[in-house]
Design an enzyme around this catalytic site. Structure first.
Site, short mmCIF file in Angstrom:
data_model
loop_
_atom_site.label_atom_id
_atom_site.label_comp_id
_atom_site.label_asym_id
_atom_site.label_seq_id
_atom_site.Cartn_x
_atom_site.Cartn_y
_atom_site.Cartn_z
N THR A 1 0.84 -1.20 0.00
CA THR A 1 0.00 0.00 0.00
C THR A 1 0.88 1.25 0.00
O THR A 1 1.79 1.37 0.82
CB THR A 1 -0.91 -0.01 1.25
OG1 THR A 1 -1.67 -1.21 1.22
CG2 THR A 1 -1.84 1.20 1.26
N CYS B 1 30.18 4.09 10.97
CA CYS B 1 30.78 3.44 12.13
C CYS B 1 32.11 4.10 12.47
O CYS B 1 32.99 4.18 11.63
CB CYS B 1 31.01 1.97 11.81
SG CYS B 1 31.91 1.13 13.09
#
Ligand code: PMP
Length: 397
Positions: free
Chosen positions: A237, A322
């Protein structure tokens, strides 16, 4: 604190936030439903598709809404490779691509596809001759990004695409345009682009939105199947409020492109000059994309520079999300021939259309001040009797 990490993500336009919130309250219908609620949502979706298509000068039926460029890139690369497997199983990409392209190609490699990863020169470029030379009888897709997200280096898409179309018309050409749309001119039709990815949150839309341009006639094997939404290419949807927000951001980015590019390239030059004032810093970016400056200190951890700048009131980025000691060096900078230390030490500064000249002056001052502070660290390290570069690097490794 000033935010200079627009290549990572941007603050959404107030207008986008308001529109999304309003639509979530008022137009929550499912566009596939047949009643009034569904019809209203369907109209909004249709209009959003038209707006995005107009901004890219393509047809509405060529726009597929996705959850972001990671999905767009996965759909483009894997969708094309799987769909056209009977033509061949060879792909071409470049060493500096975003992981969402690079790892999609690697995944296909594990499934038995063959992959050519083009090396880049020391400025991060591939060229059309290189791409043409890599094409084989069984090549189905070439995927090359427009602007690199770490360095702002621009690939010659305007040469690669037309060359492919002229010499290898069956080979599909995908371009990751996440960092170029709204910053540089993008000419999908003139440049022979078959598939083009874009992300909402890089252009002051919201996270969770993106699109893939799929040239009419190109077929893809969908990654998500189900209810047949998005022309059977992406079931689920549709998130109409977010998609309308995306369309607004796309329109504003397209309309504001020239103004932003002119302002940002001036800011970029000021910041590059501030970086050049410290001979220890090496620029990894050039005067290419207007919004990205990247530099390394071959003997200084990126995190040290990042936190020094943070203390001085500016938020920038290391090349990787990171920042742990185990962080890998940047694949992009390594591919450009930078040393392992320089490739681990990249700092990226990126601008957005909300910045002001005064903020850029503050950033330049912060870089100057960082230089002074780092010099003190360098001198201190030298006084205790070992070579600063090696010791600092060992500490990082
Ligand atoms: N490609 C490039 C060049 C990017 O910079 C990014 C965002 N880091 C992506 C793809 C992925 O976009 P998204 O965050 O919308 O999944």
């Amino acid at each position: 604190m000033l935010y200079f990490d627009h290549a990572a993500t941007t603050p959404p336009h107030e207008e986008v936030v308001k529109t999304v919130a309003e639509l979530m309250r008022r137009h929550y219908g499912n566009p596939s439903s047949l009643h009034k609620y569904g019809e209203e949502a369907g109209q909004l979706l249709k209009r959003a598709r038209e707006v995005c298509a107009a901004a890219l000068a393509v047809k509405p039926g060529e726009i597929i809404f996705t959850s972001g460029a990671t999905e767009s890139n996965n759909l483009a690369v894997k969708g094309a490779a799987l769909q056209y497997a009977s033509r061949g199983r060879h792909l071409v990409t470049a060493a500096t691509e975003h992981p969402s392209v690079f790892e999609s190609c690697r995944q296909l490699e594990q499934m038995g596809y063959e992959l050519t990863v083009l090396p880049v020169d020391e400025e991060g470029h591939v060229n059309a001759d290189q791409v043409a030379a890599a094409i084989r009888k069984d090549t189905v897709l070439v995927s090359i990004m427009h602007v690199n997200n770490e360095t702002g280096r621009i690939q010659p898409i305007h040469e690669i695409g037309p060359r492919l179309k002229a010499e290898f018309p069956k080979v599909l050409f995908h371009v990751d345009g996440v960092q170029s749309f709204g910053k540089l001119p993008v000419k999908l039709k003139d440049w022979g682009i078959d598939l083009f990815s874009l992300s909402g949150h890089k252009i002051r839309g919201t996270k969770g939105t993106g699109l893939l341009y799929v040239r009419e006639g190109v077929k893809l094997s969908p990654l998500l199947i189900g209810g047949g939404q998005e022309f059977d290419l992406r079931a689920g949807t549709e998130n109409v409020p977010l998609i309308v927000g995306l369309a607004k951001a796309v329109r504003m980015a397209a309309e504001g492109r020239e103004r932003f590019a002119a302002a940002a390239s001036g800011w970029r030059d000021i910041i590059m000059e501030a970086v050049r004032q410290n001979p220890a810093l090496e620029l990894n970016s050039g005067t290419e994309a207007p919004h990205i400056v990247n530099f390394s200190h071959p003997a200084m951890k990126a995190e040290v520079m990042l936190h020094t700048l943070e203390l001085l009131g500016v938020a920038v980025s290391t090349k990787s999300a990171c920042s742990s000691r185990l962080a890998e060096p940047s694949r992009v900078l390594l591919a450009m021939g930078r040393s392992g230390n320089a490739a681990s030490g990249g700092i990226r500064i990126s601008f957005g259309d909300s910045h002001t000249a005064d903020e850029i002056r503050q950033l330049a001052l912060a870089i100057q001040e960082m230089t002074t502070r780092l010099k003190t660290v360098e001198v201190r390290v030298q006084k205790v009797g070992f070579s600063a570069p090696r010791r600092l690097n060992e500490a990082r490794d």
